[in-house]
Design a protein around this motif. Sequence first.
Motif, mmCIF file in Angstrom:
data_model
loop_
_atom_site.group_PDB
_atom_site.id
_atom_site.type_symbol
_atom_site.label_atom_id
_atom_site.label_comp_id
_atom_site.label_asym_id
_atom_site.label_seq_id
_atom_site.Cartn_x
_atom_site.Cartn_y
_atom_site.Cartn_z
ATOM 1 N N PHE A 218 0.880 -1.164 0.000
ATOM 2 C CA PHE A 218 0.000 0.000 0.000
ATOM 3 C C PHE A 218 0.918 1.214 0.000
ATOM 4 N N PHE A 219 0.847 2.007 -1.063
ATOM 5 C CA PHE A 219 1.733 3.170 -1.194
ATOM 6 C C PHE A 219 0.891 4.423 -1.397
ATOM 7 N N LYS A 220 1.259 5.466 -0.690
ATOM 8 C CA LYS A 220 0.549 6.742 -0.800
ATOM 9 C C LYS A 220 1.565 7.876 -0.865
ATOM 10 N N ASN A 221 1.438 8.712 -1.870
ATOM 11 C CA ASN A 221 2.188 9.967 -1.937
ATOM 12 C C ASN A 221 1.160 11.078 -2.112
ATOM 13 N N ASN A 222 0.696 11.602 -0.990
ATOM 14 C CA ASN A 222 -0.350 12.618 -0.950
ATOM 15 C C ASN A 222 -1.637 12.081 -1.565
ATOM 16 N N LYS A 223 -1.915 12.374 -2.841
ATOM 17 C CA LYS A 223 -3.161 11.930 -3.464
ATOM 18 C C LYS A 223 -2.932 10.885 -4.553
ATOM 19 N N GLN A 224 -1.751 10.309 -4.550
ATOM 20 C CA GLN A 224 -1.419 9.257 -5.516
ATOM 21 C C GLN A 224 -1.236 7.943 -4.765
ATOM 22 N N PHE A 225 -1.909 6.892 -5.240
ATOM 23 C CA PHE A 225 -1.953 5.631 -4.504
ATOM 24 C C PHE A 225 -1.572 4.458 -5.403
ATOM 25 N N LEU A 226 -0.872 3.500 -4.806
ATOM 26 C CA LEU A 226 -0.627 2.202 -5.423
ATOM 27 C C LEU A 226 -1.136 1.128 -4.468
ATOM 28 N N LEU A 227 -1.983 0.241 -4.978
ATOM 29 C CA LEU A 227 -2.500 -0.895 -4.217
ATOM 30 C C LEU A 227 -2.035 -2.134 -4.964
ATOM 31 N N SER A 228 -1.009 -2.801 -4.433
ATOM 32 C CA SER A 228 -0.329 -3.839 -5.203
ATOM 33 C C SER A 228 -0.406 -5.186 -4.522
#
Length: 428
Positions: A218-228
């Motif tokens: 689960f990666f979050k950079n402010n309003k950018q997300f990766l759900l891997s």
Amino acid sequence: MRTSIYKFIENPLQFKEQLVVWGQQFREVTFLDSNSFSDEFSSFDCVLAVDAFTSIKTDYHNAFEDLKQYQQTTKDWLFGYLSYDLKNDVEQLQSNNSDGLNFPDLFFFQPKKIMLLKGSQLEIQYLNLCDDEVEGDFEEVNNWVLYKDVEPSAVEVQQRVAKQNYLDKVSKVLEHIHQGDIYEANFCMEFYAENVIINPLEKFWKLNAISQAPFTVFFKNNKQFLLSASPERYLKKEGENLISQPIKGTAKRFFDPVEDLKSKTNLAQDPKERAENIMITDLVRNDLSRTAQKATVVVKELCGIYSFLQVHQMISTITSKIDPKYSAVDALKTTFPMGSMTGAPKLSAMKIIEALEESKRGLYSGAVGYFTPNGDFDFNVVIRSILYNQENQYVSFSVGSAITSLSIPEKEYEECLLKAKAMLEVLQ
């Protein structure tokens, strides 16, 4: 400076879930979860890193050199990603396809707070450690109440490349193979939705529940997300040792044990799937040799079969010992992008798939992971993943398959739909 505090965790599975929920309050979040998968190369069961003290964000121009300077200057834990389009920094290439996500090509951050779980032992590492803050955060995590019963919201997913168009494009890849331009190419297509609002954490829970992959992120950079829900390791450095574990070869799981075993056995014996894997294994051997000490590149396992909740996969393991004259980032640059997501020969394959694909890959088929303070690292391959830009309300995931001379376009299309199943289920 970082110092460590250790805690005993009575219920590690529950604590992991509380960790990722607690982390949502921060602008930058990386949560890595092995889902209890363990092999000889495993370091942690899960890691949470949050709250950037410093960070680096850049496009592909000179990206690896910028990352090298950042990593060697901080000499600390760094978490982040390499997008596929860093290929343009490694070779004279371009990325001209449409991009609905607009993520930076490279992003890493130096977290103020890190929690590393192995078994029942939690190691807490904070920058400028304050005992009161650590104890307060630990109590917060333990007391966090989990709410997972979120009202499901269906997303209308569109397919960027229609079936017939996909079949035509695969036929063109086969023409290149028959002409001798390439031996293999990983051709991908995007599924997407526009003007949608999703709860990233809710979708992450669902994706992880039906996949339980060993390189989950689960990666979050402010309003950018990766759900891997990635099952694949790209590259790990541990001291002088480099480990790469490319996946090539996929077969469906079945509830019936007899059918499931048959599927697994057929995968192990399938000449097309083995050819895919062996060609990429050879490519990885060549990539690792560029930074290796003499005669240290070894294929530890060739075409091993591993079972995950959704699919059986064929995985090979290649190792080397890095020559001391090369840096950690050199090891990444000389092997990037990973061969399992390009094809062979790598440069020719990248040119052909760029011309035929209709979406910029971006973070898909890139890598997410971390550097340790002593320059070790571990990175996955971003596959089986949902990407979401909350700001422009765009959701995307991509799937692909390896095209070889033995490929049948219809079967490659079916393989793509099999790989898309989990993400479609989560979104729809």
